[in-house]
Design a protein around this motif. Structure first.
Motif, PDB file in Angstrom:
ATOM      1  N   GLY A 374       0.810  -1.209   0.000  1.00 53.50           N
ATOM      2  CA  GLY A 374       0.000   0.000   0.000  1.00 53.50           C
ATOM      3  C   GLY A 374       0.840   1.255   0.000  1.00 53.50           C
ATOM      4  O   GLY A 374       0.575   2.202  -0.752  1.00 53.50           O
ATOM      5  N   LEU A 375       1.868   1.292   0.831  1.00 52.47           N
ATOM      6  CA  LEU A 375       2.737   2.464   0.887  1.00 52.47           C
ATOM      7  C   LEU A 375       3.477   2.677  -0.421  1.00 52.47           C
ATOM      8  O   LEU A 375       3.567   3.797  -0.933  1.00 52.47           O
ATOM      9  N   THR A 376       4.015   1.591  -0.988  1.00 59.00           N
ATOM     10  CA  THR A 376       4.727   1.704  -2.257  1.00 59.00           C
ATOM     11  C   THR A 376       3.795   2.189  -3.358  1.00 59.00           C
ATOM     12  O   THR A 376       4.152   3.054  -4.169  1.00 59.00           O
ATOM     13  N   GLY A 377       2.580   1.643  -3.396  1.00 61.53           N
ATOM     14  CA  GLY A 377       1.614   2.067  -4.402  1.00 61.53           C
ATOM     15  C   GLY A 377       1.222   3.525  -4.250  1.00 61.53           C
ATOM     16  O   GLY A 377       1.072   4.248  -5.235  1.00 61.53           O
ATOM     17  N   CYS A 378       1.027   3.979  -2.993  1.00 62.42           N
ATOM     18  CA  CYS A 378       0.715   5.399  -2.757  1.00 62.42           C
ATOM     19  C   CYS A 378       1.825   6.290  -3.288  1.00 62.42           C
ATOM     20  O   CYS A 378       1.564   7.349  -3.883  1.00 62.42           O
ATOM     21  N   ALA A 379       3.068   5.886  -3.045  1.00 61.25           N
ATOM     22  CA  ALA A 379       4.200   6.690  -3.518  1.00 61.25           C
ATOM     23  C   ALA A 379       4.201   6.782  -5.037  1.00 61.25           C
ATOM     24  O   ALA A 379       4.352   7.876  -5.605  1.00 61.25           O
ATOM     25  N   PHE A 380       4.008   5.654  -5.712  1.00 60.89           N
ATOM     26  CA  PHE A 380       4.021   5.679  -7.179  1.00 60.89           C
ATOM     27  C   PHE A 380       2.815   6.420  -7.744  1.00 60.89           C
ATOM     28  O   PHE A 380       2.912   7.071  -8.787  1.00 60.89           O
ATOM     29  N   MET A 381       1.663   6.332  -7.076  1.00 60.79           N
ATOM     30  CA  MET A 381       0.499   7.083  -7.520  1.00 60.79           C
ATOM     31  C   MET A 381       0.820   8.572  -7.556  1.00 60.79           C
ATOM     32  O   MET A 381       0.498   9.282  -8.523  1.00 60.79           O
ATOM     33  N   ALA A 382       1.456   9.069  -6.502  1.00 56.52           N
ATOM     34  CA  ALA A 382       1.833  10.478  -6.455  1.00 56.52           C
ATOM     35  C   ALA A 382       2.945  10.795  -7.448  1.00 56.52           C
ATOM     36  O   ALA A 382       2.893  11.807  -8.157  1.00 56.52           O
ATOM     37  N   LEU A 383       3.949   9.931  -7.518  1.00 49.30           N
ATOM     38  CA  LEU A 383       5.084  10.179  -8.407  1.00 49.30           C
ATOM     39  C   LEU A 383       4.668  10.224  -9.871  1.00 49.30           C
ATOM     40  O   LEU A 383       5.174  11.038 -10.647  1.00 49.30           O
ATOM     41  N   ASP A 384       3.749   9.345 -10.267  1.00 48.48           N
ATOM     42  CA  ASP A 384       3.302   9.327 -11.659  1.00 48.48           C
ATOM     43  C   ASP A 384       2.642  10.641 -12.048  1.00 48.48           C
ATOM     44  O   ASP A 384       2.621  11.007 -13.235  1.00 48.48           O
ATOM     45  N   GLN A 385       2.090  11.343 -11.071  1.00 50.17           N
ATOM     46  CA  GLN A 385       1.458  12.631 -11.343  1.00 50.17           C
ATOM     47  C   GLN A 385       2.471  13.776 -11.293  1.00 50.17           C
ATOM     48  O   GLN A 385       2.571  14.564 -12.231  1.00 50.17           O
ATOM     49  N   ILE A 386       3.223  13.867 -10.214  1.00 50.42           N
ATOM     50  CA  ILE A 386       4.116  15.018 -10.069  1.00 50.42           C
ATOM     51  C   ILE A 386       5.326  14.944 -11.000  1.00 50.42           C
ATOM     52  O   ILE A 386       5.956  15.970 -11.276  1.00 50.42           O
ATOM     53  N   LEU A 387       5.652  13.749 -11.503  1.00 50.93           N
ATOM     54  CA  LEU A 387       6.756  13.609 -12.453  1.00 50.93           C
ATOM     55  C   LEU A 387       6.266  13.419 -13.885  1.00 50.93           C
ATOM     56  O   LEU A 387       7.053  13.080 -14.776  1.00 50.93           O
ATOM     57  N   SER A 388       4.990  13.641 -14.130  1.00 46.13           N
ATOM     58  CA  SER A 388       4.478  13.589 -15.500  1.00 46.13           C
ATOM     59  C   SER A 388       5.065  14.760 -16.285  1.00 46.13           C
ATOM     60  O   SER A 388       5.452  15.784 -15.699  1.00 46.13           O
ATOM     61  N   PRO A 389       5.179  14.653 -17.609  1.00 46.47           N
ATOM     62  CA  PRO A 389       5.756  15.750 -18.398  1.00 46.47           C
ATOM     63  C   PRO A 389       5.100  17.099 -18.142  1.00 46.47           C
ATOM     64  O   PRO A 389       5.798  18.112 -17.969  1.00 46.47           O
ATOM     65  N   ASP A 390       3.768  17.150 -18.092  1.00 44.33           N
ATOM     66  CA  ASP A 390       3.087  18.428 -17.858  1.00 44.33           C
ATOM     67  C   ASP A 390       3.465  19.034 -16.512  1.00 44.33           C
ATOM     68  O   ASP A 390       3.737  20.238 -16.409  1.00 44.33           O
ATOM     69  N   SER A 391       3.451  18.211 -15.469  1.00 43.12           N
ATOM     70  CA  SER A 391       3.762  18.724 -14.132  1.00 43.12           C
ATOM     71  C   SER A 391       5.215  19.176 -14.030  1.00 43.12           C
ATOM     72  O   SER A 391       5.511  20.201 -13.405  1.00 43.12           O
ATOM     73  N   VAL A 392       6.106  18.410 -14.610  1.00 46.52           N
ATOM     74  CA  VAL A 392       7.517  18.789 -14.575  1.00 46.52           C
ATOM     75  C   VAL A 392       7.734  20.098 -15.320  1.00 46.52           C
ATOM     76  O   VAL A 392       8.438  21.000 -14.837  1.00 46.52           O
ATOM     77  N   ASP A 393       7.122  20.239 -16.487  1.00 46.20           N
ATOM     78  CA  ASP A 393       7.284  21.473 -17.250  1.00 46.20           C
ATOM     79  C   ASP A 393       6.715  22.670 -16.495  1.00 46.20           C
ATOM     80  O   ASP A 393       7.268  23.775 -16.533  1.00 46.20           O
ATOM     81  N   THR A 394       5.598  22.467 -15.787  1.00 44.15           N
ATOM     82  CA  THR A 394       5.020  23.535 -14.974  1.00 44.15           C
ATOM     83  C   THR A 394       5.970  23.917 -13.848  1.00 44.15           C
ATOM     84  O   THR A 394       6.184  25.102 -13.568  1.00 44.15           O
ATOM     85  N   THR A 395       6.565  22.920 -13.203  1.00 44.68           N
ATOM     86  CA  THR A 395       7.517  23.180 -12.123  1.00 44.68           C
ATOM     87  C   THR A 395       8.712  23.961 -12.638  1.00 44.68           C
ATOM     88  O   THR A 395       9.160  24.930 -12.010  1.00 44.68           O
ATOM     89  N   LEU A 396       9.239  23.563 -13.780  1.00 43.50           N
ATOM     90  CA  LEU A 396      10.406  24.247 -14.336  1.00 43.50           C
ATOM     91  C   LEU A 396      10.070  25.680 -14.722  1.00 43.50           C
ATOM     92  O   LEU A 396      10.896  26.591 -14.561  1.00 43.50           O
ATOM     93  N   ALA A 397       8.853  25.901 -15.241  1.00 39.03           N
ATOM     94  CA  ALA A 397       8.438  27.257 -15.599  1.00 39.03           C
ATOM     95  C   ALA A 397       8.369  28.140 -14.361  1.00 39.03           C
ATOM     96  O   ALA A 397       8.769  29.309 -14.385  1.00 39.03           O
TER      97      ALA A 397
END
Length: 414
Positions: A374-397
């Motif tokens: 459960g903990l590992t899955g929660c981490a990947f659920m969040a990571l898949d979103q915050i490290l998605s191309p759109d989110s990363v590009d928004t962070t860099l901007a």
């Protein structure tokens, strides 16, 4: 390493990080070949990602003659994600790095049965306490993944249709937590999250069905690398499929002889208690862990009941295997810790009643993550979103001082 047939046009820094994270690109030359970008454009994007702490360059690539190439990898130290896996009767919290590795974890008394007010008020405080006690800087947290034992509307972060958890139906879990936590919050059903964690832990998993056998029974499905949730997020509710040969036991869902009321840990606790089963010290059976402990000690009634639960679970899974044809069925949850009696019962029936082609290469195995699924899955659920191309590009901007672009992966609105 996988190879892509055509260059990716207009590849952003976020797309470059995705190529590295998914294992498609290991060097700058790989990025140039896969994206079609010039060397200077590749350098600019990689420099952005390195400066943001998301990408690391290691001078340990394999040489084919001459100087070894610089290897690219996701920087595990580039931030933290928090994981909160809330079961019906207990919960777990963890701090993870950007690769999903658990850095610190603890079990808590905070559970979904405590009600939404207590959980949603207490969870941010538990998180603050854990970060402080473990010495982590809250400013490094990039997102939070939360799992709850019931269906969730993924787009809104609201609990949906969970009669076993009074007071939770319609509760805006993600938006409520978002008001207390200054980072994106993502919420999903606990079994979906466990299935995702187990899938990521198995390099050769293929299509996978994860079964959580604990106080209740449910399944998570991963197809083509993605969690399958169905039209309304209710996929995997195998606990409410009736089992043949029951005695008309009414289930909370309104049906009779559901798998959950005949084979779950809750049923085993009640049955063993009714038979007067006790530990040598006189202690009564009060939890699924107690059931597992009695079975492990060879208590005949506990072993028999666990084996019979496995057979009934196998009855339902035989149909699941015929319909979905997964490569692997994984048994997890507290009851799965009983080991061979449960596993043998499931295998006995599935291999007998599923079609030959569906079981030709099917593996039915215990979870490799155990309680950490459960903990590992929660981490990947969040990571898949915050490290998605759109989110990363928004962070860099934002880091560059530019105006943030809209992103479907930004935090859910409060």
């Amino acid at each position: 390493m996988a190879r892509r047939a055509n260059p990716i046009p207009h590849s952003s820094a976020g797309e470059v990080l995705r190529l590295v994270r998914e294992g498609d690109a290991e060097t700058r030359a790989d990025v140039a070949r896969l994206t079609g970008l010039s060397r200077s454009a590749v350098a600019a994007r990689i420099d952005e990602l390195v400066d943001a702490g998301l990408l690391a360059e290691r001078a340990d690539g394999v040489s084919t003659g001459g100087r070894p190439p610089i290897r690219l990898e996701l920087n595990p130290e580039g931030g933290l994600v928090l994981a909160a896996s809330l079961g019906s009767s207990r919960g777990q919290l963890a701090v993870c790095d950007l690769t999903g590795r658990v850095l610190a974890s603890r079990e808590t008394r905070m559970a979904a049965q405590g009600g939404p007010d207590a959980v949603l008020t207490g969870l941010p405080d538990w998180i603050d306490t854990m970060l402080a006690e473990e010495g982590f800087d809250p400013a490094r947290v990039r997102g939070v993944g939360v799992a709850v034992p019931g269906p969730v509307e993924l787009d809104t972060g609201r609990a949906a249709g969970a009669p076993t958890l009074p007071g939770w139906d319609g509760v805006a879990i993600a938006p409520t937590l978002q008001r207390r936590l200054p980072v994106p919050v993502y919420v999903d059903n606990d079994v979906n999250v466990m299935a995702l964690g187990e899938y990521r832990a198995r390099a050769d998993a293929g299509d996978l069905v994860f079964v959580k056998a604990s106080t209740g029974i449910g399944a998570g499905i991963v197809a083509d690398g993605k969690v399958y949730r169905g039209a309304l997020g209710a996929a995997g509710e195998i606990g409410h499929i009736p089992v043949a040969g029951g005695t008309g036991v009414r289930c909370w869902c309104g049906n009779v002889d559901c798998l959950e009321v005949l084979a779950s840990g809750r049923h085993l606790i009640e049955t063993l208690a009714a038979h007067g089963a006790r530990f040598p010290d006189g202690r009564e059976v009060s939890s699924v862990r107690d059931v597992v402990a009695l079975a492990a000690a060879g208590q005949p009634e506990a072993v028999r009941l666990v084996r019979e639960s496995g057979r009934m679970l196998g009855e339902v899974l035989a149909s699941v295997v015929n319909v979905l044809n997964p490569a692997v069925v994984v048994l997890g949850g507290d009851l799965a810790d009983a080991g061979d009696p449960l596993l043998a019962g499931v295998r006995e029936v599935v291999y007998k009643r599923s079609t030959a082609v569906a079981t030709r290469e099917l593996r039915i195995v215990p979870s490799v993550l155990g309680e950490a699924a459960g903990l590992t899955g929660c981490a990947f659920m969040a990571l898949d979103q915050i490290l998605s191309p759109d989110s990363v590009d928004t962070t860099l901007a934002r880091l560059a001082g530019g105006r943030a672009l809209p992103s479907v992966n930004r935090a859910l609105p409060a």
